[in-house]
Design an enzyme around this catalytic site. Structure first.
Site, PDB file in Angstrom:
ATOM      1  N   GLU A 204       0.805  -1.217   0.000  1.00 43.27           N
ATOM      2  CA  GLU A 204       0.000   0.000   0.000  1.00 43.27           C
ATOM      3  C   GLU A 204       0.839   1.269   0.000  1.00 43.27           C
ATOM      4  O   GLU A 204       0.341   2.353   0.308  1.00 43.27           O
ATOM      5  CB  GLU A 204      -0.966  -0.029   1.192  1.00 43.27           C
ATOM      6  CG  GLU A 204      -1.911  -1.225   1.093  1.00 43.27           C
ATOM      7  CD  GLU A 204      -2.919  -1.293   2.218  1.00 43.27           C
ATOM      8  OE1 GLU A 204      -2.853  -0.437   3.124  1.00 43.27           O
ATOM      9  OE2 GLU A 204      -3.777  -2.186   2.188  1.00 43.27           O
ATOM     10  N   LYS A 335     -15.716  -1.429   2.868  1.00 39.72           N
ATOM     11  CA  LYS A 335     -15.044  -1.908   1.655  1.00 39.72           C
ATOM     12  C   LYS A 335     -16.117  -2.452   0.722  1.00 39.72           C
ATOM     13  O   LYS A 335     -16.747  -3.466   1.026  1.00 39.72           O
ATOM     14  CB  LYS A 335     -14.038  -3.011   1.992  1.00 39.72           C
ATOM     15  CG  LYS A 335     -12.842  -2.550   2.813  1.00 39.72           C
ATOM     16  CD  LYS A 335     -11.971  -3.741   3.200  1.00 39.72           C
ATOM     17  CE  LYS A 335     -10.689  -3.299   3.896  1.00 39.72           C
ATOM     18  NZ  LYS A 335      -9.908  -4.453   4.397  1.00 39.72           N
TER      19      LYS A 335
END
Length: 427
Positions: A204, A335
């Protein structure tokens, strides 16, 4: 009324070089939109199921079956439906799949269509996506929860906590918050270099040094913040994603920092961190099915800090309702690919907000250049977004979209700042 005329799909690559699904939708008025689906590394047991091909191609991770599901089954069902009736479209997708976990057609196929339809409808209406979904009152820019140091499943190191985040809560605007976060990120690189630590990047975009443990990592980040001239705590706070399910074993407990710990011992560890560091949020501090531990932890420290359920809730309204009734956690990680349709995502957010739970919009570790979650964060007023470090274009794309949204809103824009964390204690 914009009618769905064509639906296309293809296999593309995500930021980890793994295949994912991209869907395109065209409407009868000539409007066209595209959406790409992310995927996670640490996935919750209760998430909606991605459809993968198996076999040797792409190491079994191909998504040609999901693409075929879009082209052969989903497209004939949604062509002719009104694109501006999102709930109708999503219900048609759920009915067609017919399973509780979307395992027949695949959540990756279903979500791609759901998001592409919403983007096409927004385009047809001549509205930005955040305005189309959120209505005229959508104006809150979220605090960027920047994952600048990676461990756990996102890095090949001995650090058990998966994400160490900085939250620029004292900034006057999202634009300034982004600058502060980027400056801290670069400062951390210098701190790591000066200590002879690795500056390679995790999935990330955060650094992935092999440090001694949680406190050592927090100390490094604290030093990096102070080196920029920003105030630790009031300007930039800290947050964690522990992803505790990854090191939990049923019957034996949590294998954390070279010790096997109970939920009670983990709770004591977190309480100690709160006494030493300006933490505003801890995500997945315990395992996804350790309900009793979650309830006890929330009772113990939930009035002092945001406790976010990710694997615990998997953006599922039914699991969230269960958690609310039990008193587990006090915030929901959102999400879209965990649940698989936009409608179900919005339902989960509404349930959370109506129950006094905060929400944090989130990317996945396997991302694309798609910026939908930036618009969603503003649309639902989540006040927080987690989309990685200010590095790697699939992460920065979301931050840049939020800059554009703030500019579009002009004087109406409000940055959530420390108001996003009502449990924040001044340190």
């Amino acid at each position: 009324m914009p009618i769905i005329e064509q639906v296309g799909a293809r296999e593309i690559l995500d930021s980890r070089g793994n295949p994912t699904v991209e869907v395109e939708v065209a409407l009868t008025d000539g409007t066209f939109a595209r959406a790409a689906v992310p995927s996670g590394a640490s996935t919750g047991e209760h998430e909606a199921v991605e459809l993968r091909d198996g076999g040797s191609r792409y190491g079994g991770k191909g998504v040609e079956k999901a693409v075929e599901a879009v082209l052969d089954e989903i497209a004939p069902q949604v062509i002719g439906l009104s694109a501006d009736d999102q709930r109708l479209v999503d219900q048609a997708l759920l009915d067609l799949d017919g399973t509780p976990d979307k395992s027949r057609l695949g959540a990756n196929a279903i979500l791609g269509v759901s998001l592409a339809v919403s983007k096409a409808a927004a385009e047809s209406a001549g509205l930005p996506l955040f305005r189309y979904i959120g209505g005229p009152n959508a104006h809150i820019l979220p605090v960027p929860m920047m994952n600048i140091l990676n461990g756990g499943a996102h890095a090949d190191t001995g650090v058990d906590v998966q994400e160490f985040m900085v939250a620029p809560i004292g900034a006057p605007s999202f634009k300034e918050a982004l600058r502060w976060g980027a400056e801290v990120y670069h400062s951390l690189k210098s701190v790591l270099k000066n200590q002879g630590l690795a500056t390679g990047l995790g999935d990330e975009g955060g650094f992935a040094p092999d440090v001694a443990g949680t406190k050592a990592a927090l100390d490094l980040i604290s030093s990096a913040i102070e080196a920029t001239g920003l105030k630790l705590g009031s300007d930039v706070a800290l947050a964690l994603d522990v992803a505790a399910t990854e090191f939990y074993t049923e019957g034996s407990g949590y294998a954390f920092e070279k010790e096997t710990r109970t939920a009670e011992q983990m709770a004591e560890f977190y309480a100690g961190l709160l006494d030493s560091y300006p933490l505003v949020s801890i995500e997945d501090p315990l395992s996804e099915d350790d309900w009793d531990g979650w309830v006890s932890l929330t009772a113990a420290i939930g009035d002092r800090i945001q406790l976010v359920g990710d694997d615990l809730f998997v953006t599922n309204p039914e699991r969230l309702e269960d958690g609310i009734q039990r008193g587990a956690a006090n915030a929901l990680l959102v999400k879209v690919n965990q649940i698989g349709t936009l409608t179900e995502t919005l339902d989960a957010v509404s349930l959370a907000h109506n129950s006094g739970y905060r929400t944090m919009m989130s990317h996945r570790s396997g991302e694309t250049e798609d910026t939908t979650i930036a618009d969603l964060a503003v649309a639902v007023g989540s006040g927080q977004i987690k989309t990685g470090a200010p590095a790697r274009s699939e992460r920065v794309a979301k931050y840049n979209q939020l800059l554009r949204i703030e500019e579009t809103l002009g004087d109406a824009a409000r940055y959530a700042g420390d108001l996003a964390f009502p449990r924040l204690e001044a340190k």
